[in-house]
Each structure stands twice: as structure tokens, then as C-alpha cells.
Design a protein around this motif. Sequence first.
Motif, mmCIF file in Angstrom:
data_model
loop_
_atom_site.group_PDB
_atom_site.id
_atom_site.type_symbol
_atom_site.label_atom_id
_atom_site.label_comp_id
_atom_site.label_asym_id
_atom_site.label_seq_id
_atom_site.Cartn_x
_atom_site.Cartn_y
_atom_site.Cartn_z
ATOM 1 N N GLN A 1 4.386 0.126 0.592
ATOM 2 C CA GLN A 1 5.008 0.312 -0.722
ATOM 3 C C GLN A 1 3.961 0.715 -1.755
ATOM 4 O O GLN A 1 4.188 1.615 -2.561
ATOM 5 N N LYS A 2 2.812 0.070 -1.735
ATOM 6 C CA LYS A 2 1.746 0.389 -2.688
ATOM 7 C C LYS A 2 1.214 1.800 -2.430
ATOM 8 O O LYS A 2 0.886 2.525 -3.366
ATOM 9 N N ASP A 3 1.130 2.185 -1.152
ATOM 10 C CA ASP A 3 0.695 3.551 -0.837
ATOM 11 C C ASP A 3 1.648 4.572 -1.446
ATOM 12 O O ASP A 3 1.220 5.571 -2.029
ATOM 13 N N HIS A 4 2.949 4.298 -1.317
ATOM 14 C CA HIS A 4 3.933 5.199 -1.902
ATOM 15 C C HIS A 4 3.800 5.223 -3.423
ATOM 16 O O HIS A 4 3.905 6.283 -4.050
ATOM 17 N N GLU A 5 3.572 4.063 -3.997
ATOM 18 C CA GLU A 5 3.417 3.980 -5.451
ATOM 19 C C GLU A 5 2.184 4.762 -5.901
ATOM 20 O O GLU A 5 2.231 5.478 -6.902
ATOM 21 N N ILE A 6 1.099 4.649 -5.153
ATOM 22 C CA ILE A 6 -0.131 5.380 -5.479
ATOM 23 C C ILE A 6 0.121 6.882 -5.397
ATOM 24 O O ILE A 6 -0.282 7.643 -6.280
ATOM 25 N N THR A 7 0.810 7.303 -4.332
ATOM 26 C CA THR A 7 1.109 8.727 -4.175
ATOM 27 C C THR A 7 1.955 9.216 -5.349
ATOM 28 O O THR A 7 1.695 10.280 -5.915
ATOM 29 N N SER A 8 2.942 8.418 -5.715
ATOM 30 C CA SER A 8 3.792 8.782 -6.849
ATOM 31 C C SER A 8 2.977 8.892 -8.129
ATOM 32 O O SER A 8 3.147 9.839 -8.902
ATOM 33 N N LEU A 9 2.099 7.922 -8.347
ATOM 34 C CA LEU A 9 1.276 7.949 -9.558
ATOM 35 C C LEU A 9 0.309 9.139 -9.551
ATOM 36 O O LEU A 9 0.059 9.743 -10.595
#
Length: 161
Positions: free
Chosen positions: A38-46
Motif C-alpha cells: 500500500q505504501k509503495d502504491h502511495e509513493i508511486t502516486s505521490l
Amino acid sequence: MDKFKEKLASLREEVNAADARASAAEAAVKTLQDEQTQKDHEITSLKNKLILVEGDLEKAENRMAEAKLNLDEGETSKTVGEGLARKVSLLEAELDSAERNLRETTEKLRQMDIKAEHFERKVQQLENERDTYERKVEDLTTKYNGIKLELDETLKSLEDM
């Protein structure tokens, strides 16, 4: 004989407890891995948002540069340049916020990685412990069956007498 059965029951309880601990640790690792994803996806989004904001900032800077040229030439008014400067200022503030959020998320991800590694080591330790107990149970079961066979043979020979 009763002591042996009690010991065997005790070992089985220990194995069951070790299995329960291993299952709990595996569940914790799974949870941490899900959080990490989830954090990886959030980082990618950011990161994508940051790229878009940087693009907007570059466009705004280009427009501001054009506006300054036009102002020097007398073709535009002062308010257009101020509006663009405000937009640039807002975009820079948004960029700073996105970068700060990215740093915080990256730090959280590092902490999650550390926790995941810890739980993986714990799972490995518990699995090794469970394997040891399983070997002990197998050894004790083999011994028990051998002693039981011996006892049955002895009782049978006593009955034959």
C-alpha cells in the motif's frame, strides 16, 4: 507409562503453541507486506503527482517569463504577472507539501521494511523451533511404540506361561 503419556501430551501442547505462534507471526508478516505494498502504491502516486506539479510549475514559470517579457514590451498589464506569480507561489507551496509527504512516506516504508525483516526472522526462528519439536515428538512416538511392543510381547509371554 502415565509419565510418558503426560510428557508426550506436554510436547504436543508445546508443538501446538509453537504452531500458533508461527501462524501469528506469519499473519503479522502478511499484514506488514500488505501495508508495504500500500505504501509503495502511495509513493508511486505521490511521485506521479509531484511530476505533474513540477510540470505545472514549469509551465507557470514559462508563462511568468513570457508575461515579464510582455510587460517589458507594454503588451500586458501588471495584474497578469501578479496572478501568475501567485500561481507559481501556490504551485511551489504544493510542491513543497508533496515533497514533505513523499519523505514521510519513504521513512514509514523504511520502518515497515525493518519490521517486516524482524517478523521474518521471528517466523524463521519459530519454524525452526516447531521442526525441532516435531522431531522430538516423532522420536518419542517411535520410542513409545517400541516400548509398547516390548510390553505387549512380555505380557503375551507371561500369559503363555
